[in-house]
Design an enzyme around this catalytic site. Structure first.
Site, PDB file in Angstrom:
ATOM      1  N   CYS A   1      -3.346  -3.885   4.475  1.00 51.63           N
ATOM      2  CA  CYS A   1      -2.397  -4.902   4.970  1.00 51.63           C
ATOM      3  C   CYS A   1      -2.751  -6.322   4.536  1.00 51.63           C
ATOM      4  O   CYS A   1      -2.038  -7.268   4.881  1.00 51.63           O
ATOM      5  CB  CYS A   1      -2.349  -4.854   6.488  1.00 51.63           C
ATOM      6  SG  CYS A   1      -1.796  -3.278   7.107  1.00 51.63           S
TER       7      CYS A   1
ATOM      8  N   GLU B   1       0.846  -1.188   0.000  1.00 51.18           N
ATOM      9  CA  GLU B   1       0.000   0.000   0.000  1.00 51.18           C
ATOM     10  C   GLU B   1       0.881   1.237   0.000  1.00 51.18           C
ATOM     11  O   GLU B   1       0.414   2.334   0.281  1.00 51.18           O
ATOM     12  CB  GLU B   1      -0.981  -0.013   1.171  1.00 51.18           C
ATOM     13  CG  GLU B   1      -0.343  -0.222   2.532  1.00 51.18           C
ATOM     14  CD  GLU B   1      -1.357  -0.243   3.643  1.00 51.18           C
ATOM     15  OE1 GLU B   1      -2.030   0.783   3.828  1.00 51.18           O
ATOM     16  OE2 GLU B   1      -1.495  -1.276   4.319  1.00 51.18           O
TER      17      GLU B   1
ATOM     18  N   HIS C   1      -1.941 -10.367  12.087  1.00 49.27           N
ATOM     19  CA  HIS C   1      -1.446  -9.110  11.521  1.00 49.27           C
ATOM     20  C   HIS C   1      -1.168  -8.208  12.720  1.00 49.27           C
ATOM     21  O   HIS C   1      -2.040  -8.027  13.570  1.00 49.27           O
ATOM     22  CB  HIS C   1      -2.509  -8.477  10.609  1.00 49.27           C
ATOM     23  CG  HIS C   1      -2.230  -7.018  10.372  1.00 49.27           C
ATOM     24  ND1 HIS C   1      -1.036  -6.589   9.840  1.00 49.27           N
ATOM     25  CD2 HIS C   1      -2.943  -5.893  10.648  1.00 49.27           C
ATOM     26  CE1 HIS C   1      -1.038  -5.262   9.778  1.00 49.27           C
ATOM     27  NE2 HIS C   1      -2.187  -4.814  10.262  1.00 49.27           N
TER      28      HIS C   1
END
Ligand code: HMG
Length: 389
Positions: free
Chosen positions: A111, A79, A233
């Site tokens: 993400c 990103e 994450h």
């Protein structure tokens, strides 16, 4: 046929800021950053590193001549892309000297993108068992100086080779994914810094985790007790813990202890790097695998979350002697060779960006120890150098 992660490489820039010192400079109690957020150090990217160079440096660590010949698909998850048209994958493909008969694309969903890349790679290998896919998760997390997101910045990349008969982790059968259009974190194309609704993003992360976990259990017939560990994450290391705690009472005491202990180990690298967006989940996996000897066949749960938002839960099974194929020493060296910069130095480096008006710029690459660096811009083109070529 088993399909999964055959190799994992990692790169983070050579500078970091101490979070205790950042807290003092921002007039907050250091424990807020080190305990409340759960970060000790934050990687700082020099202007000579971008998402392309970070990814290429991470891949350089694992690529050999056989990979160069067999990789026929490069998936660049990011990103912090450098161009609205041309993919970062094409630059990395050239910088690594890969076989020209390859596909090279960039994928984006905050993400989550590297996870999408891995699942696409799995499908590609199922159809082409002899080939290999290079999946990259590469980012520089920027919220801005003196913002509430500042303590959750970071920079780095993870590179993975997905193949048949993987030597590290087989990707198992069941996946559960979820999409919902929400505004918890986003970055409009005119901004080089992210916008975020911090509290809302925390809530949505947990909500997504709970939803995919419930469906995963139904679909797979597996339970929390079947997981040796769950990797998350990690935008900051406290985040995954908050999510894990919401389901811990599904398991007896000994399993709870195991999951909590393995969770802490899975945060070791992230705690000292910060958020690397697309690569964060895989950095957490690497942290677990490199810092603990787990039994062959251990099942690792993986929760991927990309704001905006897409979430996915899936699992992998560790392969025999998987530790022989990791680069533990190299990563220790990478961490030990980093240099601390003061908060004042970090602030100056943070503001050093490429010209936005298309003018040329030559950068001093002598201070950046990375093999692959950005040496400037010329005629609206980024100039990359592989110092070993
Ligand atoms: P904030 O308002 O600065 O912090 O924002 P806070 O007031 O919420 O405090 C944070 C924690 O520190 C709290 O713990 C405090 O109690 C604790 P919690 O209650 O949450 O468990 N605390 C202390 N602890 C010990 N000693 C002390 C002390 N003082 C306070 N003295 C926030 C924090 C994370 C919201 C902010 O940094 C932010 O907006 N970060 C960016 C967004 C983010 O990371 N969101 C995470 C979920 S979304 C996601 O993961 C996707 C993402 O990676 C993007 C993508 O997908 O591309 C971000």
């Amino acid at each position: 046929m088993k399909i999964g992660i055959d190799k994992i490489g990692f790169y983070t820039p050579h500078m970091y800021v101490d979070m205790n010192k950042l807290a003092v400079a921002r007039d907050v109690e250091p424990e807020k950053f080190t305990i409340g957020i759960g970060q000790s150090q934050m990687s700082v990217a020099p202007v000579t590193q971008d998402s392309v160079t970070l990814a290429a440096n991470a891949a350089l660590e694992i690529i050999d001549d056989e990979d160069r010949a067999k990789i026929d698909f490069v998936i660049f998850g990011s990103e912090s892309g450098i161009d609205h048209s041309k993919s970062g994958a094409v630059y990395v493909h050239r910088l690594l000297g890969l076989n020209p008969n390859a596909r090279a694309v960039e994928v984006k969903q905050a993400c989550y993108a590297a996870t999408a890349g891995i699942q696409m790679a799995k499908g590609h290998i199922a159809l082409n068992p002899e080939s290999k896919v290079l999946v990259l998760g590469t980012d520089i997390a920027r919220y801005g100086l003196n913002t509430s997101g500042e303590s959750t910045q970071g920079a780095g990349a993870v590179a993975m080779i997905i193949s048949a008969n993987p030597r590290i982790m087989e990707l198992e059968k069941h996946n559960v994914y979820l999409t919902n259009d929400i505004m918890d974190f986003w970055r409009p194309i005119y901004s080089d810094k992210a916008f975020v609704d911090g509290k809302f993003s925390n809530e949505q992360y947990i909500l997504f985790f709970n939803k995919v976990w419930e469906v995963y259990k139904e679909k797979s017939g597996l339970e929390l007790t079947d997981m040796e560990a769950i990797c998350f994450h990690l935008p900051y290391t406290k985040m995954g813990l908050k999510a894990l705690r919401t389901i811990l009472d599904e398991a007896p005491e000994d399993i709870r202890e195991r999951l909590l202990e393995n969770y802490q180990i899975s945060t070791t690298y992230n705690r000292n790097v910060g958020n690397i967006y697309t690569g964060s989940l895989y950095l957490s996996l690497l942290s677990l695998l490199e810092n603990k000897k787990l039994s062959d066949g251990s099942r690792i749960g993986m929760f991927s979350y990309g704001s905006g938002a897409v979430g996915e839960f899936f699992t992998g099974a560790l392969q025999p002697n998987y530790r022989d194929y990791l680069h533990i020493e190299g990563h220790q060296k990478l961490f030990n060779s980093r240099k601390e910069v003061s908060v004042e130095e970090y602030e100056i480096i943070f503001e050093e960006t490429l010209p936005a008006d298309g003018s040329d710029m030559e950068l001093d690459i002598s201070k950046d120890p990375a093999t692959i660096v950005l040496s400037g811009t010329l005629d609206n083109k980024r100039q990359y150098v592989n110092k070993n070529v």
